[in-house]
Design a protein around this motif. Structure first.
Motif, mmCIF file in Angstrom:
data_model
loop_
_atom_site.group_PDB
_atom_site.id
_atom_site.type_symbol
_atom_site.label_atom_id
_atom_site.label_comp_id
_atom_site.label_asym_id
_atom_site.label_seq_id
_atom_site.Cartn_x
_atom_site.Cartn_y
_atom_site.Cartn_z
ATOM 1 N N ARG A 104 29.397 41.416 35.556
ATOM 2 C CA ARG A 104 28.565 42.019 34.704
ATOM 3 C C ARG A 104 28.924 42.358 33.362
ATOM 4 O O ARG A 104 28.035 42.739 32.582
ATOM 5 C CB ARG A 104 28.402 43.455 35.504
ATOM 6 C CG ARG A 104 27.286 43.542 36.724
ATOM 7 C CD ARG A 104 27.474 44.659 37.492
ATOM 8 N NE ARG A 104 27.128 44.421 38.830
ATOM 9 C CZ ARG A 104 27.337 45.300 39.884
ATOM 10 N NH1 ARG A 104 27.888 46.508 39.669
ATOM 11 N NH2 ARG A 104 27.305 44.750 41.068
ATOM 12 N N GLY A 105 30.073 42.233 33.254
ATOM 13 C CA GLY A 105 30.459 42.530 31.680
ATOM 14 C C GLY A 105 30.626 41.169 31.004
ATOM 15 O O GLY A 105 31.169 41.256 29.620
ATOM 16 N N ASN B 59 35.018 34.040 34.510
ATOM 17 C CA ASN B 59 34.395 35.175 35.357
ATOM 18 C C ASN B 59 34.526 34.982 36.633
ATOM 19 O O ASN B 59 33.671 35.604 37.668
ATOM 20 C CB ASN B 59 32.695 35.111 34.753
ATOM 21 C CG ASN B 59 32.099 33.995 34.990
ATOM 22 O OD1 ASN B 59 32.559 32.843 35.724
ATOM 23 N ND2 ASN B 59 30.825 33.679 34.631
ATOM 24 N N ILE C 275 40.434 42.371 38.378
ATOM 25 C CA ILE C 275 39.385 43.054 38.286
ATOM 26 C C ILE C 275 38.320 42.630 39.560
ATOM 27 O O ILE C 275 38.348 41.161 39.746
ATOM 28 C CB ILE C 275 38.607 42.694 37.204
ATOM 29 C CG1 ILE C 275 39.423 42.860 35.906
ATOM 30 C CG2 ILE C 275 37.467 43.641 36.708
ATOM 31 C CD1 ILE C 275 39.030 42.470 34.500
ATOM 32 N N ASP C 276 37.687 43.684 40.173
ATOM 33 C CA ASP C 276 36.492 43.001 41.111
ATOM 34 C C ASP C 276 35.611 42.094 40.256
ATOM 35 O O ASP C 276 35.005 42.444 39.406
ATOM 36 C CB ASP C 276 35.960 44.548 41.315
ATOM 37 C CG ASP C 276 34.532 44.010 42.390
ATOM 38 O OD1 ASP C 276 34.920 43.463 43.479
ATOM 39 O OD2 ASP C 276 33.167 44.198 41.653
ATOM 40 N N LEU D 1 23.522 47.677 35.756
ATOM 41 C CA LEU D 1 24.569 48.735 35.238
ATOM 42 C C LEU D 1 23.975 50.046 35.156
ATOM 43 O O LEU D 1 24.448 51.072 34.627
ATOM 44 C CB LEU D 1 25.039 48.226 33.747
ATOM 45 C CG LEU D 1 25.526 47.045 33.620
ATOM 46 C CD1 LEU D 1 25.683 46.334 32.054
ATOM 47 C CD2 LEU D 1 26.931 47.190 34.044
ATOM 48 N N ASP E 142 32.465 41.123 41.044
ATOM 49 C CA ASP E 142 31.075 41.371 40.401
ATOM 50 C C ASP E 142 31.187 42.041 39.225
ATOM 51 O O ASP E 142 30.387 42.219 38.439
ATOM 52 C CB ASP E 142 30.501 42.213 41.684
ATOM 53 C CG ASP E 142 30.050 41.397 42.769
ATOM 54 O OD1 ASP E 142 29.841 40.027 42.437
ATOM 55 O OD2 ASP E 142 29.868 41.688 43.935
ATOM 56 N N GLN E 143 32.152 43.158 39.394
ATOM 57 C CA GLN E 143 32.309 43.976 37.948
ATOM 58 C C GLN E 143 32.594 43.226 36.674
ATOM 59 O O GLN E 143 32.021 43.389 35.615
ATOM 60 C CB GLN E 143 33.444 45.134 38.211
ATOM 61 C CG GLN E 143 33.126 46.312 37.527
ATOM 62 C CD GLN E 143 34.499 46.981 37.244
ATOM 63 O OE1 GLN E 143 35.385 46.870 38.465
ATOM 64 N NE2 GLN E 143 34.833 47.698 36.389
#
Ligand SMILES: Nc1ncnc2c1ncn2[C@@H]1O[C@H](COP(=O)(O)OP(=O)(O)OP(=O)(O)O)[C@@H](O)[C@H]1O
Ligand SMILES: [Mg+2]
Length: 378
Positions: free
Chosen positions: A75-76, A48, A68-69, A103, A71-72
Protein backbone atom coordinates in the motif's frame (compact mmCIF):
# COMPACT_ATOMS: atom_id res chain seq x y z
CA UNK A 1 16.18 5.27 -0.13
CA UNK A 2 16.03 1.68 -1.36
CA UNK A 3 19.00 -0.58 -0.68
CA UNK A 4 19.51 -4.05 -2.11
CA UNK A 5 21.94 -5.98 0.04
CA UNK A 6 23.32 -9.26 -1.36
CA UNK A 7 19.94 -10.17 -2.80
CA UNK A 8 19.56 -13.57 -4.50
CA UNK A 9 16.59 -15.29 -6.07
CA UNK A 10 16.47 -18.89 -7.21
CA UNK A 11 13.93 -20.91 -9.11
CA UNK A 12 14.72 -24.55 -8.46
CA UNK A 13 18.43 -24.75 -9.08
CA UNK A 14 18.68 -21.71 -11.26
CA UNK A 15 19.75 -18.45 -9.66
CA UNK A 16 17.99 -15.72 -11.60
CA UNK A 17 19.13 -12.77 -9.49
CA UNK A 18 22.72 -13.06 -8.37
CA UNK A 19 23.94 -11.16 -5.35
CA UNK A 20 22.36 -7.84 -6.18
CA UNK A 21 23.75 -4.78 -4.40
CA UNK A 22 22.35 -1.38 -5.27
CA UNK A 23 21.25 1.81 -3.57
CA UNK A 24 18.55 3.99 -5.07
CA UNK A 25 18.44 7.44 -3.52
CA UNK A 26 15.38 9.47 -2.59
CA UNK A 27 13.93 11.25 -5.57
CA UNK A 28 16.12 9.31 -7.98
CA UNK A 29 14.87 7.82 -11.26
CA UNK A 30 16.68 4.53 -11.78
CA UNK A 31 16.03 2.37 -14.84
CA UNK A 32 16.69 -1.38 -14.86
CA UNK A 33 17.60 -2.34 -18.38
CA UNK A 34 18.82 -5.53 -19.99
CA UNK A 35 17.71 -8.32 -22.31
CA UNK A 36 14.63 -10.44 -21.73
CA UNK A 37 14.96 -12.88 -18.86
CA UNK A 38 17.90 -11.09 -17.22
CA UNK A 39 16.00 -10.61 -13.95
CA UNK A 40 14.60 -7.08 -14.10
CA UNK A 41 11.02 -7.87 -13.13
CA UNK A 42 12.15 -10.27 -10.42
CA UNK A 43 14.44 -7.62 -8.95
CA UNK A 44 11.63 -5.07 -8.98
CA UNK A 45 9.00 -7.32 -7.46
CA UNK A 46 11.26 -8.26 -4.58
CA UNK A 47 10.98 -4.67 -3.35
CA UNK A 48 7.23 -4.89 -2.73
CA UNK A 49 7.54 -8.63 -2.05
CA UNK A 50 5.32 -9.77 -4.87
CA UNK A 51 8.29 -12.12 -5.17
CA UNK A 52 10.12 -13.24 -2.04
CA UNK A 53 13.91 -13.24 -2.10
CA UNK A 54 15.96 -16.27 -1.06
CA UNK A 55 19.00 -14.53 0.31
CA UNK A 56 19.98 -11.04 1.33
CA UNK A 57 17.50 -8.29 1.98
CA UNK A 58 16.15 -4.99 0.76
CA UNK A 59 15.89 -1.95 2.98
CA UNK A 60 13.53 0.94 2.48
CA UNK A 61 15.27 3.67 4.40
CA UNK A 62 16.42 1.53 7.30
CA UNK A 63 13.46 -0.83 7.34
CA UNK A 64 13.97 -4.40 6.23
CA UNK A 65 11.11 -5.17 3.81
CA UNK A 66 11.02 -8.75 5.05
CA UNK A 67 9.96 -7.45 8.42
CA UNK A 68 7.01 -5.42 7.12
CA UNK A 69 3.59 -6.97 6.53
CA UNK A 70 3.32 -7.58 2.76
CA UNK A 71 -0.04 -5.85 2.25
CA UNK A 72 1.00 -2.87 4.27
CA UNK A 73 4.27 -2.68 2.36
CA UNK A 74 2.46 -2.72 -0.99
CA UNK A 75 0.00 0.00 0.00
CA UNK A 76 2.94 2.29 0.55
CA UNK A 77 4.57 1.65 -2.83
CA UNK A 78 3.08 2.63 -6.19
CA UNK A 79 3.20 -0.08 -8.83
CA UNK A 80 2.54 0.25 -12.57
CA UNK A 81 2.70 -2.60 -15.05
CA UNK A 82 2.46 -2.94 -18.81
CA UNK A 83 -0.93 -4.65 -18.85
CA UNK A 84 -2.36 -1.55 -17.13
CA UNK A 85 -4.46 -3.63 -14.78
CA UNK A 86 -7.30 -1.15 -14.32
CA UNK A 87 -10.42 -2.78 -12.92
CA UNK A 88 -12.90 -2.89 -15.83
CA UNK A 89 -15.96 -2.71 -13.61
CA UNK A 90 -14.78 0.38 -11.72
CA UNK A 91 -14.91 3.95 -13.01
CA UNK A 92 -11.70 5.89 -13.52
CA UNK A 93 -12.28 7.66 -10.23
CA UNK A 94 -12.79 4.42 -8.32
CA UNK A 95 -9.73 2.91 -10.00
CA UNK A 96 -7.61 5.85 -8.89
CA UNK A 97 -8.99 5.60 -5.37
CA UNK A 98 -8.25 1.93 -4.75
CA UNK A 99 -5.31 2.60 -2.44
CA UNK A 100 -6.65 5.78 -0.73
CA UNK A 101 -9.78 3.78 0.15
CA UNK A 102 -7.66 0.97 1.60
CA UNK A 103 -5.84 3.66 3.55
CA UNK A 104 -9.25 4.85 4.76
CA UNK A 105 -8.96 8.39 3.51
CA UNK A 106 -12.04 10.59 4.04
CA UNK A 107 -14.44 11.04 1.14
CA UNK A 108 -13.46 14.69 0.94
CA UNK A 109 -9.78 13.95 0.70
CA UNK A 110 -10.42 11.23 -1.91
CA UNK A 111 -12.50 13.57 -4.04
CA UNK A 112 -9.86 16.29 -3.87
CA UNK A 113 -7.12 13.80 -4.75
CA UNK A 114 -8.89 12.58 -7.90
CA UNK A 115 -9.39 16.16 -9.06
CA UNK A 116 -5.78 16.98 -8.39
CA UNK A 117 -4.38 13.90 -10.15
CA UNK A 118 -6.53 14.20 -13.28
CA UNK A 119 -5.57 17.83 -13.52
CA UNK A 120 -1.91 16.89 -13.27
CA UNK A 121 -2.13 15.05 -16.62
CA UNK A 122 -4.58 17.42 -18.29
CA UNK A 123 -7.58 15.10 -18.16
CA UNK A 124 -10.48 17.20 -16.81
CA UNK A 125 -12.43 15.57 -13.97
CA UNK A 126 -15.85 16.21 -15.46
CA UNK A 127 -14.96 14.50 -18.71
CA UNK A 128 -13.06 11.56 -17.32
CA UNK A 129 -13.75 10.62 -13.71
CA UNK A 130 -16.95 8.73 -14.39
CA UNK A 131 -15.85 6.86 -17.47
CA UNK A 132 -15.00 3.18 -17.48
CA UNK A 133 -11.59 2.00 -18.65
CA UNK A 134 -12.96 0.51 -21.87
CA UNK A 135 -14.18 3.98 -22.91
CA UNK A 136 -10.58 5.21 -23.00
CA UNK A 137 -7.64 4.74 -25.37
CA UNK A 138 -4.68 2.61 -24.36
CA UNK A 139 -2.61 5.73 -23.68
CA UNK A 140 -5.30 7.28 -21.50
CA UNK A 141 -5.68 4.04 -19.56
CA UNK A 142 -1.97 3.84 -18.98
CA UNK A 143 -2.01 7.45 -17.74
CA UNK A 144 -4.69 6.43 -15.25
CA UNK A 145 -2.50 3.49 -14.26
CA UNK A 146 0.26 5.96 -13.39
CA UNK A 147 -2.18 8.19 -11.47
CA UNK A 148 -3.46 5.20 -9.56
CA UNK A 149 0.08 4.40 -8.48
CA UNK A 150 0.52 8.00 -7.32
CA UNK A 151 -2.85 8.24 -5.57
CA UNK A 152 -1.88 7.16 -2.07
CA UNK A 153 1.09 9.54 -2.14
CA UNK A 154 3.70 6.81 -1.93
CA UNK A 155 7.30 8.03 -1.91
CA UNK A 156 8.32 5.08 -4.11
CA UNK A 157 6.91 4.02 -7.47
CA UNK A 158 7.84 0.80 -9.25
CA UNK A 159 7.15 0.64 -12.97
CA UNK A 160 7.54 -2.51 -15.03
CA UNK A 161 7.61 -1.71 -18.76
CA UNK A 162 4.68 0.66 -18.17
CA UNK A 163 4.63 1.98 -21.72
CA UNK A 164 5.71 -1.18 -23.53
CA UNK A 165 2.35 -1.87 -25.13
CA UNK A 166 1.73 1.62 -26.48
CA UNK A 167 2.26 2.98 -29.97
CA UNK A 168 5.48 5.00 -30.33
CA UNK A 169 3.86 8.45 -30.29
CA UNK A 170 1.71 7.81 -27.23
CA UNK A 171 4.68 6.21 -25.59
CA UNK A 172 6.85 9.23 -26.23
CA UNK A 173 4.14 11.52 -24.83
CA UNK A 174 3.75 9.51 -21.65
CA UNK A 175 7.51 9.36 -21.18
CA UNK A 176 7.62 13.15 -21.39
CA UNK A 177 4.72 13.48 -18.97
CA UNK A 178 6.29 11.10 -16.51
CA UNK A 179 9.54 13.05 -16.56
CA UNK A 180 7.62 16.26 -15.86
CA UNK A 181 5.65 14.60 -13.06
CA UNK A 182 8.85 13.26 -11.57
CA UNK A 183 10.38 16.75 -11.54
CA UNK A 184 7.30 18.09 -9.78
CA UNK A 185 6.74 15.30 -7.30
CA UNK A 186 10.28 14.06 -6.51
CA UNK A 187 9.27 10.43 -6.21
CA UNK A 188 11.80 7.65 -6.04
CA UNK A 189 11.15 5.66 -9.18
CA UNK A 190 12.49 2.32 -10.36
CA UNK A 191 11.49 1.78 -13.94
CA UNK A 192 12.05 -1.44 -15.89
CA UNK A 193 12.50 -1.57 -19.64
CA UNK A 194 14.42 -3.61 -22.16
CA UNK A 195 14.54 -0.61 -24.43
CA UNK A 196 17.80 1.31 -24.17
CA UNK A 197 16.32 4.41 -25.85
CA UNK A 198 13.77 4.63 -23.10
CA UNK A 199 16.40 4.04 -20.43
CA UNK A 200 18.65 6.81 -21.77
CA UNK A 201 15.76 9.22 -22.04
CA UNK A 202 14.29 8.60 -18.61
CA UNK A 203 17.06 7.62 -16.22
CA UNK A 204 19.09 9.54 -13.71
CA UNK A 205 21.05 6.31 -13.49
CA UNK A 206 20.78 3.14 -15.53
CA UNK A 207 21.27 -0.24 -13.85
CA UNK A 208 22.27 -2.70 -16.55
CA UNK A 209 21.43 -6.35 -15.81
CA UNK A 210 22.54 -9.40 -17.66
CA UNK A 211 21.90 -13.01 -16.76
CA UNK A 212 20.88 -12.17 -13.20
CA UNK A 213 23.88 -9.92 -12.55
CA UNK A 214 24.10 -6.19 -12.25
CA UNK A 215 26.88 -5.32 -14.68
CA UNK A 216 26.98 -1.55 -14.32
CA UNK A 217 25.17 1.34 -12.68
CA UNK A 218 25.86 4.74 -14.19
CA UNK A 219 24.27 7.86 -15.58
CA UNK A 220 23.20 7.47 -19.21
CA UNK A 221 26.07 9.63 -20.33
CA UNK A 222 28.70 7.75 -18.33
CA UNK A 223 27.37 4.45 -19.56
CA UNK A 224 27.53 5.68 -23.13
CA UNK A 225 31.08 6.93 -22.68
CA UNK A 226 32.41 4.09 -20.60
CA UNK A 227 30.41 0.91 -20.92
CA UNK A 228 31.78 -1.51 -18.31
CA UNK A 229 31.25 -4.60 -20.42
CA UNK A 230 31.24 -5.50 -24.12
CA UNK A 231 27.60 -6.59 -23.76
CA UNK A 232 26.60 -3.13 -22.60
CA UNK A 233 28.63 -1.63 -25.39
CA UNK A 234 26.82 -3.68 -27.99
CA UNK A 235 23.47 -2.81 -26.42
CA UNK A 236 24.36 0.83 -26.75
CA UNK A 237 26.24 0.76 -30.02
CA UNK A 238 23.80 2.81 -32.02
CA UNK A 239 23.80 5.48 -29.34
CA UNK A 240 27.54 5.77 -29.02
CA UNK A 241 27.75 7.37 -32.43
CA UNK A 242 25.13 9.87 -31.28
CA UNK A 243 27.29 11.06 -28.50
CA UNK A 244 30.40 11.27 -30.62
CA UNK A 245 28.51 13.16 -33.24
CA UNK A 246 27.30 15.73 -30.79
CA UNK A 247 30.67 17.29 -31.31
CA UNK A 248 29.53 18.08 -34.83
CA UNK A 249 27.58 20.81 -33.15
CA UNK A 250 25.15 21.48 -35.96
CA UNK A 251 23.34 24.79 -35.98
CA UNK A 252 20.15 25.81 -37.73
CA UNK A 253 22.15 27.52 -40.44
CA UNK A 254 23.72 24.15 -41.29
CA UNK A 255 20.44 22.40 -41.87
CA UNK A 256 18.06 25.06 -43.16
CA UNK A 257 16.84 25.49 -46.68
CA UNK A 258 17.28 28.93 -48.22
CA UNK A 259 15.09 28.02 -51.13
CA UNK A 260 12.26 30.30 -50.08
CA UNK A 261 10.01 32.87 -51.66
CA UNK A 262 9.88 36.18 -49.77
CA UNK A 263 7.08 38.62 -50.49
CA UNK A 264 6.21 41.93 -48.93
CA UNK A 265 3.04 42.68 -47.01
CA UNK A 266 1.47 44.81 -49.74
CA UNK A 267 1.98 42.29 -52.55
CA UNK A 268 -1.33 41.51 -54.26
CA UNK A 269 -2.77 38.01 -54.40
CA UNK A 270 -2.49 37.92 -58.20
CA UNK A 271 1.20 38.79 -58.12
CA UNK A 272 1.88 36.34 -55.34
CA UNK A 273 0.30 33.56 -57.35
CA UNK A 274 2.37 34.34 -60.38
CA UNK A 275 5.58 34.46 -58.29
CA UNK A 276 4.68 31.12 -56.78
CA UNK A 277 4.15 29.70 -60.21
CA UNK A 278 7.53 30.97 -61.45
CA UNK A 279 9.29 29.47 -58.45
CA UNK A 280 7.19 26.33 -58.53
CA UNK A 281 6.27 26.82 -54.91
CA UNK A 282 2.89 26.69 -53.32
CA UNK A 283 3.68 28.88 -50.36
CA UNK A 284 5.69 31.98 -49.45
CA UNK A 285 6.96 33.94 -46.48
CA UNK A 286 5.63 37.43 -45.86
CA UNK A 287 8.17 40.01 -44.65
CA UNK A 288 8.35 43.77 -44.25
CA UNK A 289 10.86 46.08 -45.92
CA UNK A 290 13.51 45.07 -43.38
CA UNK A 291 12.86 41.40 -44.13
CA UNK A 292 11.37 40.96 -40.68
CA UNK A 293 9.16 37.89 -40.58
CA UNK A 294 5.45 38.67 -40.60
CA UNK A 295 3.65 35.49 -41.63
CA UNK A 296 3.24 32.73 -44.16
CA UNK A 297 0.88 32.35 -47.02
CA UNK A 298 -0.11 29.29 -49.00
CA UNK A 299 -1.48 28.99 -52.51
CA UNK A 300 -4.36 27.05 -51.10
CA UNK A 301 -5.23 29.91 -48.79
CA UNK A 302 -5.19 32.47 -51.57
CA UNK A 303 -7.45 30.28 -53.68
CA UNK A 304 -9.81 29.79 -50.77
CA UNK A 305 -10.36 33.55 -50.60
CA UNK A 306 -11.96 33.43 -54.05
CA UNK A 307 -11.30 36.99 -55.10
CA UNK A 308 -7.74 37.90 -55.92
CA UNK A 309 -7.75 41.54 -54.93
CA UNK A 310 -6.46 41.09 -51.35
CA UNK A 311 -2.88 41.74 -50.31
CA UNK A 312 -0.45 39.47 -48.48
CA UNK A 313 -1.01 41.17 -45.16
CA UNK A 314 -4.69 40.21 -45.16
CA UNK A 315 -4.21 36.70 -46.43
CA UNK A 316 -1.26 35.55 -44.35
CA UNK A 317 -1.18 33.20 -41.43
CA UNK A 318 0.81 34.56 -38.48
CA UNK A 319 1.02 31.40 -36.45
CA UNK A 320 4.39 30.11 -37.68
CA UNK A 321 7.24 29.95 -35.18
CA UNK A 322 10.70 31.33 -35.75
CA UNK A 323 14.10 30.09 -34.68
CA UNK A 324 17.48 31.79 -34.66
CA UNK A 325 20.04 30.97 -37.28
CA UNK A 326 22.55 30.30 -34.53
CA UNK A 327 20.32 28.00 -32.46
CA UNK A 328 21.22 24.33 -32.18
CA UNK A 329 19.79 22.22 -34.96
CA UNK A 330 18.77 19.80 -32.29
CA UNK A 331 16.48 22.42 -30.78
CA UNK A 332 14.78 22.85 -34.16
CA UNK A 333 14.47 19.09 -34.39
CA UNK A 334 12.90 18.83 -30.94
CA UNK A 335 10.49 21.67 -31.56
CA UNK A 336 9.35 20.24 -34.85
CA UNK A 337 8.91 16.79 -33.42
CA UNK A 338 6.94 18.05 -30.47
CA UNK A 339 4.65 20.57 -32.09
CA UNK A 340 2.17 20.43 -34.89
CA UNK A 341 4.16 22.98 -36.88
CA UNK A 342 5.30 21.72 -40.24
CA UNK A 343 8.20 24.13 -40.37
CA UNK A 344 10.15 26.80 -38.53
CA UNK A 345 11.15 30.12 -40.07
CA UNK A 346 14.84 30.80 -39.57
CA UNK A 347 15.79 34.39 -38.71
CA UNK A 348 19.20 35.99 -38.37
CA UNK A 349 20.32 37.78 -35.26
CA UNK A 350 19.38 41.14 -36.75
CA UNK A 351 15.87 39.85 -37.41
CA UNK A 352 16.05 39.12 -41.12
CA UNK A 353 14.24 36.11 -42.54
CA UNK A 354 16.81 33.78 -44.07
CA UNK A 355 15.36 30.31 -44.53
CA UNK A 356 13.15 27.55 -43.27
CA UNK A 357 13.52 24.21 -41.60
CA UNK A 358 10.82 21.67 -42.31
CA UNK A 359 10.31 18.27 -40.78
CA UNK A 360 11.51 16.54 -43.90
CA UNK A 361 14.60 18.73 -44.30
CA UNK A 362 15.60 18.17 -40.74
CA UNK A 363 14.95 14.48 -40.79
CA UNK A 364 17.03 14.14 -43.88
CA UNK A 365 19.84 16.55 -43.12
CA UNK A 366 20.15 16.38 -39.36
CA UNK A 367 19.02 12.94 -38.36
CA UNK A 368 20.58 11.21 -41.32
CA UNK A 369 23.89 13.00 -40.93
CA UNK A 370 24.06 12.83 -37.17
CA UNK A 371 22.56 9.54 -36.27
CA UNK A 372 23.07 7.49 -39.40
CA UNK A 373 20.05 5.26 -39.12
CA UNK A 374 16.67 6.72 -38.40
CA UNK A 375 14.73 3.86 -36.94
CA UNK A 376 15.34 4.79 -33.34
CA UNK A 377 14.93 8.53 -33.80
CA UNK A 378 11.43 8.32 -35.21
N1 LIG B 1 7.92 -18.28 -11.48
C1 LIG B 1 9.04 -18.61 -12.13
N2 LIG B 1 9.48 -19.87 -12.13
C2 LIG B 1 10.63 -20.22 -12.75
N3 LIG B 1 11.43 -19.33 -13.39
C3 LIG B 1 11.04 -18.05 -13.42
C4 LIG B 1 9.83 -17.62 -12.79
N4 LIG B 1 9.72 -16.27 -12.97
C5 LIG B 1 10.79 -15.89 -13.69
N5 LIG B 1 11.58 -16.95 -13.97
C6 LIG B 1 12.85 -16.89 -14.71
O1 LIG B 1 13.69 -15.95 -14.07
C7 LIG B 1 14.45 -15.23 -15.03
C8 LIG B 1 14.26 -13.76 -14.82
O2 LIG B 1 12.92 -13.40 -15.11
P1 LIG B 1 12.40 -11.91 -15.12
O3 LIG B 1 10.93 -11.96 -15.32
O4 LIG B 1 12.90 -11.22 -13.92
O5 LIG B 1 13.11 -11.33 -16.40
P2 LIG B 1 13.01 -9.89 -17.08
O6 LIG B 1 14.37 -9.32 -17.13
O7 LIG B 1 11.94 -9.11 -16.44
O8 LIG B 1 12.58 -10.27 -18.57
P3 LIG B 1 11.57 -9.54 -19.60
O9 LIG B 1 12.33 -8.41 -20.21
O10 LIG B 1 11.28 -10.61 -20.61
O11 LIG B 1 10.36 -9.12 -18.83
C9 LIG B 1 14.00 -15.73 -16.38
O12 LIG B 1 14.94 -16.65 -16.86
C10 LIG B 1 12.67 -16.38 -16.12
O13 LIG B 1 12.46 -17.44 -17.00
MG1 LIG C 1 10.04 -8.41 -17.05
Amino acid sequence: MITYKNVCKKYDDVTVVKNLNLTVHDGEFVVFVGPSGCGKTTSLKMINRLIEMDEGTIYIDDQDVNKIDGDQLRRGIGYVIQQIGLFPNLTIKENILVVPRLLKWSEEKCEARVHELLELVGMPYEENAHKYPKEMSGGQQQRIGVLRALAGEPPIILMDEPFGALDPVTRENLQDELKILQKKLHKTIIFVTHDMDEAIKMADRIAFMYDGKLLQVASPEDMLRNPADPIIKSFMSKHVSTLENQSLDLKCKDVMSTDILLITEQKKAMEIMSLMKQKEMNWAIVVDEEKTFKGTISLQNIKKQGELTGVAQDLMDTKAETILLTADAKEAFNRLMKSRAKFLVVVSENGKTVGIITKSIITEKLANVVWGDLDWVL
